[in-house]
Design an enzyme around this catalytic site. Structure first.
Site, PDB file in Angstrom:
ATOM      1  CG  HIS A  12      -0.444  -0.047   2.538  1.00 25.64           C
ATOM      2  ND1 HIS A  12      -0.973  -0.825   3.553  1.00 25.64           N
ATOM      3  CD2 HIS A  12       0.575   0.611   3.097  1.00 25.64           C
ATOM      4  CE1 HIS A  12      -0.283  -0.616   4.663  1.00 25.64           C
ATOM      5  NE2 HIS A  12       0.670   0.255   4.407  1.00 25.64           N
ATOM      6  CG  HIS A  59       0.129   4.881   7.093  1.00 28.81           C
ATOM      7  ND1 HIS A  59      -0.899   4.248   6.436  1.00 28.81           N
ATOM      8  CD2 HIS A  59       1.194   4.053   6.984  1.00 28.81           C
ATOM      9  CE1 HIS A  59      -0.464   3.089   5.954  1.00 28.81           C
ATOM     10  NE2 HIS A  59       0.797   2.951   6.275  1.00 28.81           N
ATOM     11  CG  HIS A 193       8.705  -1.499   3.895  1.00 32.13           C
ATOM     12  ND1 HIS A 193       7.864  -2.531   4.244  1.00 32.13           N
ATOM     13  CD2 HIS A 193       8.005  -0.367   4.162  1.00 32.13           C
ATOM     14  CE1 HIS A 193       6.705  -2.049   4.676  1.00 32.13           C
ATOM     15  NE2 HIS A 193       6.768  -0.731   4.654  1.00 32.13           N
ATOM     16  CD  GLU A 240       3.182  -1.503   6.484  1.00 37.33           C
ATOM     17  OE1 GLU A 240       2.991  -0.321   6.765  1.00 37.33           O
ATOM     18  OE2 GLU A 240       3.328  -1.899   5.305  1.00 37.33           O
TER      19      GLU A 240
HETATM   20 FE   LIG Z   1       2.022   1.227   5.672  1.00 33.60          FE
END
Ligand SMILES: [Fe+2]
Length: 279
Positions: A12, A59, A193, A240
């Site tokens: 995303h 977020h 990441h 995530e």
């Molecule tokens: Fe994210």
């Protein structure tokens, strides 16, 4: 009765939203990324669900450090796109399915998952990017959406095992909903990441591939992965991927892997995408 027919995972990352919204998808950097979703958009049209449960993380758009729900389910009629600093994305307002959402809330809470129910919420790139990747740029989203937010921002996030079991509870809830609905469940975010610190930009293709293999064939192997391994092997934001386990828990033990795509780098992340069908 309602039933879950398939599960999808997608990245995303916000840069994807910018590429779509600014018409840059055919630029050399982005072309291979969007080519990787051509099959997926056709598949999405064919499977034509009535509802998608989208597991994602907010977020700092709807929540902040003031309120940090571990699991938050959207029960509203609609969820407008959030302004993340450059104005809201030019995408349709997400239409909810309050009846099913409230049924899932009731069923999962009675199954001892302490679900926060949210009746007013804006949704950020965590939810809208997966919809854009899978549906393109329609005037209206082609199905209703039930947002399910998971805290993967502030320690401690839920364990992979907790997420997987929540998926099972969601499946039980969906299957006891007295209306013929076809439901697809999305797990979003990931893969490897890290966005900050000395290891910013770290990726781990081998680990990602193993996670994808196990997601299809041996989900229990992924369920057992501890937080420390995610952080060490996949970077601080790789956590995530626990959201993918909510999706996997909601499917059959044995699933058909219909499609897989992995691409490095997207922004400074590893993009992973898989489509699994309950057959
Ligand atoms: Fe994210």
């Amino acid at each position: 009765m309602a039933k879950i027919v398939a599960g999808v995972t997608t990245s995303h990352v916000p840069a994807i939203a910018a590429a779509i919204d600014r018409g840059k998808t055919s630029e050399p950097y982005w072309q291979p990324v969007f080519r990787g979703f051509e099959f997926s958009r056709r598949w999405m049209k064919e499977i034509a669900p009535d509802v998608a449960i989208v597991v994602y993380n907010d977020h700092a758009s709807a929540f902040s450090l003031e309120i940090i729900p571990t699991f938050a389910l959207g029960g509203a009629e609609e969820f407008p796109p959030a302004d993340e600093g450059w104005g809201p994305r030019p995408v349709p307002t997400v239409k909810g399915h309050p009846d099913l959402a409230w049924h899932i809330a009731e069923s999962t809470i009675l199954d001892e998952f302490d679900m926060t129910i949210v009746n007013k919420m804006e949704v950020d790139h965590g939810l809208t990017v997966p919809l854009s990747l899978m549906c393109g740029q329609p005037k209206e989203w082609p199905f209703k959406v039930i947002p399910l937010c998971v805290n993967v921002i502030q320690y401690p996030p839920p364990s992979g095992n907790r997420c997987y079991n929540l998926g099972k509870a969601i499946r039980k809830a969906v299957e006891s909903f007295d209306e013929d609905l076809r439901v697809v469940i999305f797990g979003t975010g990931g893969m490897s990441h890290q966005l900050q610190g000395k290891r910013a930009g770290m990726l781990n293709k081998e680990w990602d591939y193993r996670f994808l293999d196990n997601l299809t064939k041996d989900p229990q192997a992924n369920v057992r992965i501890p937080h420390l391994e995610y952080v060490r092997e996949t970077g601080s934001e790789g956590i995530e991927m626990v959201m993918w386990l909510v999706m996997r828990g909601a499917l059959n033990d044995k699933v058909e892997e219909v499609y897989r795509f992995h691409h490095i780098p997207v922004s400074n992340t590893a993009l992973g995408h898989i489509i699994l069908e309950n057959r």
